[in-house]
Design a protein around this motif. Sequence first.
Motif, short mmCIF file in Angstrom:
data_model
loop_
_atom_site.label_atom_id
_atom_site.label_comp_id
_atom_site.label_asym_id
_atom_site.label_seq_id
_atom_site.Cartn_x
_atom_site.Cartn_y
_atom_site.Cartn_z
N PHE A 165 0.81 -1.22 0.00
CA PHE A 165 0.00 0.00 0.00
C PHE A 165 0.84 1.28 0.00
O PHE A 165 0.41 2.31 0.51
CB PHE A 165 -0.96 0.01 1.20
N ALA A 166 2.06 1.22 -0.57
CA ALA A 166 2.92 2.40 -0.54
C ALA A 166 2.39 3.51 -1.46
O ALA A 166 2.44 4.69 -1.11
CB ALA A 166 4.35 2.02 -0.95
N PHE A 167 1.87 3.13 -2.64
CA PHE A 167 1.46 4.15 -3.62
C PHE A 167 -0.05 4.33 -3.63
O PHE A 167 -0.80 3.36 -3.70
CB PHE A 167 1.92 3.75 -5.02
N LYS A 168 -0.45 5.59 -3.61
CA LYS A 168 -1.88 5.92 -3.64
C LYS A 168 -2.43 5.77 -5.06
O LYS A 168 -3.55 5.34 -5.28
CB LYS A 168 -1.99 7.37 -3.15
N ASP A 169 -1.62 6.18 -6.05
CA ASP A 169 -2.10 6.18 -7.43
C ASP A 169 -0.90 6.22 -8.39
O ASP A 169 0.26 6.26 -7.95
CB ASP A 169 -3.01 7.40 -7.69
N TYR A 170 -1.21 6.21 -9.70
CA TYR A 170 -0.14 6.20 -10.70
C TYR A 170 0.71 7.47 -10.69
O TYR A 170 1.88 7.43 -11.04
CB TYR A 170 -0.71 5.94 -12.10
N VAL A 189 -1.52 -0.25 -20.54
CA VAL A 189 -1.94 -0.96 -19.33
C VAL A 189 -2.95 -0.13 -18.56
O VAL A 189 -3.95 -0.66 -18.05
CB VAL A 189 -0.71 -1.35 -18.46
N ALA A 190 -2.74 1.19 -18.52
CA ALA A 190 -3.71 2.06 -17.83
C ALA A 190 -5.08 1.95 -18.49
O ALA A 190 -6.11 1.85 -17.80
CB ALA A 190 -3.22 3.51 -17.84
N ALA A 191 -5.10 1.92 -19.81
CA ALA A 191 -6.38 1.80 -20.52
C ALA A 191 -7.03 0.45 -20.21
O ALA A 191 -8.24 0.37 -19.97
CB ALA A 191 -6.16 1.95 -22.03
N MET A 192 -6.24 -0.60 -20.16
CA MET A 192 -6.78 -1.93 -19.85
C MET A 192 -7.33 -1.98 -18.43
O MET A 192 -8.41 -2.53 -18.18
CB MET A 192 -5.70 -3.01 -20.00
N ASN A 193 -6.59 -1.38 -17.48
CA ASN A 193 -7.05 -1.38 -16.09
C ASN A 193 -8.42 -0.74 -15.97
O ASN A 193 -9.23 -1.13 -15.15
CB ASN A 193 -6.06 -0.61 -15.20
N GLY A 194 -8.66 0.27 -16.81
CA GLY A 194 -9.94 0.98 -16.75
C GLY A 194 -11.10 0.11 -17.22
O GLY A 194 -12.21 0.22 -16.70
N SER A 195 -10.87 -0.76 -18.18
CA SER A 195 -12.00 -1.48 -18.78
C SER A 195 -12.08 -2.96 -18.40
O SER A 195 -13.11 -3.60 -18.57
CB SER A 195 -11.92 -1.37 -20.30
N ILE A 237 10.92 2.22 -16.24
CA ILE A 237 10.37 0.93 -15.81
C ILE A 237 9.03 0.71 -16.50
O ILE A 237 8.28 1.66 -16.75
CB ILE A 237 10.25 0.89 -14.26
N TRP A 238 8.73 -0.54 -16.88
CA TRP A 238 7.47 -0.88 -17.56
C TRP A 238 6.42 -1.18 -16.51
O TRP A 238 6.73 -1.72 -15.44
CB TRP A 238 7.68 -2.09 -18.48
N ASP A 239 5.17 -0.89 -16.83
CA ASP A 239 4.09 -1.10 -15.87
C ASP A 239 3.69 -2.58 -15.83
O ASP A 239 3.40 -3.17 -16.87
CB ASP A 239 2.88 -0.25 -16.28
N ASN A 240 3.67 -3.16 -14.62
CA ASN A 240 2.93 -4.40 -14.46
C ASN A 240 1.56 -3.99 -13.93
O ASN A 240 0.55 -4.24 -14.56
CB ASN A 240 3.68 -5.36 -13.52
N GLY A 241 1.54 -3.28 -12.82
CA GLY A 241 0.28 -2.69 -12.38
C GLY A 241 0.04 -2.84 -10.89
O GLY A 241 0.87 -3.41 -10.16
N PHE A 242 -1.08 -2.29 -10.44
CA PHE A 242 -1.52 -2.51 -9.05
C PHE A 242 -2.10 -3.92 -8.99
O PHE A 242 -2.85 -4.34 -9.88
CB PHE A 242 -2.57 -1.47 -8.66
N ARG A 243 -1.75 -4.62 -7.93
CA ARG A 243 -2.09 -6.05 -7.88
C ARG A 243 -3.38 -6.32 -7.12
O ARG A 243 -3.66 -5.65 -6.12
CB ARG A 243 -0.90 -6.83 -7.29
N LEU A 276 11.77 6.77 -0.59
CA LEU A 276 10.40 6.38 -0.93
C LEU A 276 9.39 7.34 -0.27
O LEU A 276 8.47 7.84 -0.91
CB LEU A 276 10.16 4.93 -0.48
N GLU A 277 9.61 7.63 1.00
CA GLU A 277 8.67 8.51 1.73
C GLU A 277 8.68 9.93 1.18
O GLU A 277 7.68 10.64 1.32
CB GLU A 277 9.01 8.51 3.22
N SER A 278 9.78 10.33 0.54
CA SER A 278 9.82 11.70 -0.02
C SER A 278 8.75 11.85 -1.10
O SER A 278 8.31 12.97 -1.39
CB SER A 278 11.21 12.02 -0.57
N VAL A 279 8.32 10.76 -1.69
CA VAL A 279 7.27 10.83 -2.71
C VAL A 279 5.90 10.46 -2.16
O VAL A 279 4.90 11.11 -2.47
CB VAL A 279 7.61 9.93 -3.93
N VAL A 280 5.84 9.42 -1.33
CA VAL A 280 4.53 8.88 -0.94
C VAL A 280 4.05 9.34 0.44
O VAL A 280 2.94 9.02 0.84
CB VAL A 280 4.51 7.32 -0.99
#
Length: 335
Positions: free
Chosen positions: A112-117, A276-282, A147-153, A327-331
């Motif tokens: 749960f480190a990242f809130k969003d893309y 991948v973002a488009a696929m995640n949406g649909s 880095i290539w997107d795998n995605g949120f799991r 990591l915390e400097s971003v999230v």
Amino acid sequence: MPLMSRRTLLAAGTALPACAILRPAHAAEFSYKYASNLPVTHPLNIRAQEAVDRIKTASSGRLEIKVFPNNQLGSDTDMLGQLRNGALEFFTLSGLILSTFVPPASINGVGFAFKDYDQVWKAMDGPVGTYVRGEIDKRGLVAFEKIWDNGFRQITTSTRPIRTPDDLAGFKIRVPVSPLWTSLFQDLGAGPTSINFSEVYSALQTRIVDGQENPLAIIETAKLYEVQKYLSMTNHMWDGYWFLANRRAFERLPKDLQDLTRTEFNRSAVEERTDVAAMNGSLGDTLKGQGMAVNQPDPAPFRDKLRKAGFYADWKAKYGEQAWSTLESVVGTLA
Ligand code: X2X
């Protein structure tokens, strides 16, 4: 000129340079391999193939890269070995699995480190990515910048939907081969088993495990919906693929081909992120249509459970203050 065998050439007493014997007239100067663990229909392979085609054209055929998708060259563990010893020149691998060789490379997988893309790309195209690539470099591999997107799991199961952490108690779940993954699901109270992706479909089909977790684009393209019933949108971590090269092989390329390769694979990475973002949406709806029951759990109790189990404190100690604060400097503050 037709290719002659070495013996024919010797018999004819012809003195040709060694390269003329070993290489047909129109062969590439460099013939390299690129491998991945994903189905050929996944955007990662589609975009990688496009990069390979552009590289061939732009280099006038000097550099030819053959694509081996879908674990054709073995499991991730096998392919990482091949990459390290030079049998494989290019490989895309999850940072979490790469951490079996480069421990800091799993840091983006903290639960749960990242809130969003927005946060993901800010970290991975920014200080977290720079830090991880530096660590990869220290161990003798090259990682390209994007880095290539795998995605949120998300979790899938054959038995029940996961609504709260209690639903994970003792649950037999497959995780990829990586200490962070095992630790995350142990701390959530589940019973994780490490299995390479090459074995996942059959492990689910034969019920060696009752569930697994992966982004929607993989649940769809690897047809995991055929052997899983429930899809619980836990978004418990973000995972991405580093585009890796064996350093000796990469440095054998002249500078212009190194630059071309880097540029084209980075370009394809950015395009793959959009796909991948488009696929995640649909895909939520598509997977429902394919028979899955979808639910959206509240992430807060899962995070609490991890905190109480000491997950964040343990991993902060493992990565060290400096990496953790990068990591915390971003999230924001994690724990
Ligand atoms: O093994 C997996 O689950 C996969 C395909 O998502 C990774 O490569 C981490």
